[in-house]
Design an enzyme around this catalytic site. Structure first.
Site, PDB file in Angstrom:
ATOM      1  N   ILE A  15      62.060 -77.878 -11.879  1.00  0.00           N
ATOM      2  CA  ILE A  15      61.127 -78.336 -10.851  1.00  0.00           C
ATOM      3  C   ILE A  15      60.721 -79.780 -11.087  1.00  0.00           C
ATOM      4  O   ILE A  15      60.664 -80.586 -10.145  1.00  0.00           O
ATOM      5  CB  ILE A  15      59.895 -77.412 -10.773  1.00  0.00           C
ATOM      6  CG1 ILE A  15      60.325 -75.987 -10.399  1.00  0.00           C
ATOM      7  CG2 ILE A  15      58.873 -77.950  -9.761  1.00  0.00           C
ATOM      8  CD1 ILE A  15      61.106 -75.882  -9.098  1.00  0.00           C
ATOM      9  N   CYS A 154      57.475 -70.291  -5.654  1.00  0.00           N
ATOM     10  CA  CYS A 154      58.448 -70.542  -4.585  1.00  0.00           C
ATOM     11  C   CYS A 154      58.494 -69.372  -3.614  1.00  0.00           C
ATOM     12  O   CYS A 154      58.611 -69.565  -2.393  1.00  0.00           O
ATOM     13  CB  CYS A 154      59.830 -70.801  -5.180  1.00  0.00           C
ATOM     14  SG  CYS A 154      60.421 -69.502  -6.296  1.00  0.00           S
ATOM     15  N   THR A 213      57.044 -59.225  -9.561  1.00  0.00           N
ATOM     16  CA  THR A 213      56.621 -60.517  -9.018  1.00  0.00           C
ATOM     17  C   THR A 213      55.229 -60.364  -8.427  1.00  0.00           C
ATOM     18  O   THR A 213      54.921 -59.342  -7.814  1.00  0.00           O
ATOM     19  CB  THR A 213      57.585 -61.048  -7.936  1.00  0.00           C
ATOM     20  OG1 THR A 213      57.035 -62.250  -7.375  1.00  0.00           O
ATOM     21  CG2 THR A 213      57.797 -60.051  -6.814  1.00  0.00           C
ATOM     22  N   ARG A 236      66.655 -59.878  -9.547  1.00  0.00           N
ATOM     23  CA  ARG A 236      67.285 -61.111 -10.008  1.00  0.00           C
ATOM     24  C   ARG A 236      68.797 -60.928  -9.930  1.00  0.00           C
ATOM     25  O   ARG A 236      69.341 -59.946 -10.444  1.00  0.00           O
ATOM     26  CB  ARG A 236      66.862 -61.422 -11.452  1.00  0.00           C
ATOM     27  CG  ARG A 236      65.386 -61.774 -11.605  1.00  0.00           C
ATOM     28  CD  ARG A 236      65.045 -63.034 -10.838  1.00  0.00           C
ATOM     29  NE  ARG A 236      63.677 -63.461 -11.048  1.00  0.00           N
ATOM     30  CZ  ARG A 236      63.291 -64.335 -11.965  1.00  0.00           C
ATOM     31  NH1 ARG A 236      64.188 -64.879 -12.777  1.00  0.00           N
ATOM     32  NH2 ARG A 236      62.017 -64.675 -12.070  1.00  0.00           N
TER      33      ARG A 236
END
Length: 341
Positions: A15, A154, A213, A236
């Site tokens: 990032i 994100c 998450t 993932r």
């Protein structure tokens, strides 16, 4: 004085480097300093120039023991492990992008203010820092009190704009989100120890790995009206970049799939332009590499079972899209706080 907003970056990882690339494409903001205790200036230049996903930077980049130069402009570099020892003030950095993934709460991130920074934006979810998502709740930013803020994750940046439009037009009674998420740096190339997340320790290549998450629950922080109505999980997958959100919701108001798409398309062309995008083409994940939108609604991928039960699908470049929102938020903070404009 150039008139540009001057920022510093702490942590030159995925990032951090892409935030810098994004600033290079904007006329009103520039990176003046970078801190990373693990990378010297020469290696910074190499990592900035060459990128396996977003390709080689086309301009002039040079790094040496004397410093890091991009397009002939010298970037101050530091190698401090303690953020309170970084002299952001001397480098001229007013806003610090905290992208190490380590200093993610107010107490830790406040150390940047000691070095002369005026504001800090954390590029990760935070337990206690106010969370702002562009296009969703950024107008609530208060420069008088919000010195340390979070740009969320994100996935939250993809999900929140989508949920905001759907909730405002049709009402969300409850919903579940799944993100099919590209590989990130925390994963392992071969099976290895991962005490807190055993499945997360499995090899990234050749596996689809279920993971937790907080992205869906975080939507409740930026959209309080959805608090307790959304939760989610992640898979993932072994791709380098680009992820996709599956949002399945029960609606308060009966409608049609076409009307939902119409509302999202209108938002993408109106108040959420640049954050929310829309496509009705036959796209796949690689089509969104280096796409700057936070969220691209895929009209052909969603399905509806009944007038109040629908699955929506939205793509996002979890690296580039997010990095562009970090830059947008920094510009918004500077505008609100009148930081050296």
């Amino acid at each position: 004085m150039s008139g540009k907003i001057k920022i510093g970056i702490n942590g030159f990882g995925r990032i951090g480097r892409l935030v810098m690339r994004a600033t290079m494409l904007r006329p009103d903001i520039e990176v003046v300093a970078i801190n990373d205790p693990f990378i010297d200036a020469e290696y910074m230049a190499y990592m900035f120039k060459y990128d396996s996903v977003h390709k080689t930077w086309p301009g002039h980049v040079n790094g040496s023991k004397d410093g890091f130069l991009v397009e002939g402009r010298k970037i101050h570099t530091f190698t401090e492990s303690d953020p309170s020892k970084i002299n952001w003030g001397a480098a001229g950095a007013d806003i610090v992008i905290e992208s190490t993934g380590v200093f993610t709460d107010i107490a830790k991130a406040t150390a940047h203010l000691t070095g002369g920074a005026k504001k800090v934006i954390i590029t990760a979810p935070s337990n206690d820092a106010p969370m702002y998502v562009m296009g969703v709740n950024h107008e609530k930013y208060n420069p008088a009190t919000d010195h340390i803020i979070s740009n969320a994750s994100c996935t939250t940046n993809c999900l929140a704009p989508l949920a905001k439009v759907v909730n405002s037009k049709f009402g969300i009674k409850e919903g579940l989100m799944t993100t099919v998420h590209a590989t990130t740096a925390t994963q392992k190339t071969v099976d290895g120890p991962s005490k807190k997340d055993w499945r997360g320790g499995r090899a990234v290549n050749g596996n689809i790995i279920p993971s937790s998450t907080g992205a869906a629950k975080a939507v409740g922080k930026v959209l309080p009206e959805l608090k307790g109505k959304l939760t989610g999980m992640a898979f993932r997958v072994p791709t380098n970049d680009v992820s996709v959100v599956d949002l399945t919701v029960t609606l308060e108001k009966a409608t049609t799939y076409e009307d939902i798409m119409k509302a999202l398309k209108e938002a993408s062309e109106g108040e959420m332009k640049g954050v929310l995008a829309y496509t009705d083409e036959d796209v796949v994940s690689s089509d969104f590499v280096t796409d700057p939108a936070s969220c691209t609604v895929d009209a052909k991928a969603g399905i509806m079972l009944s007038p109040t039960f629908v699955k929506l699908v939205a793509w996002y470049d979890n690296e580039w899209g997010y990095s562009n929102r970090v830059v947008d938020l920094a510009l918004h903070v500077a505008k609100k706080a009148a930081v050296k404009v």
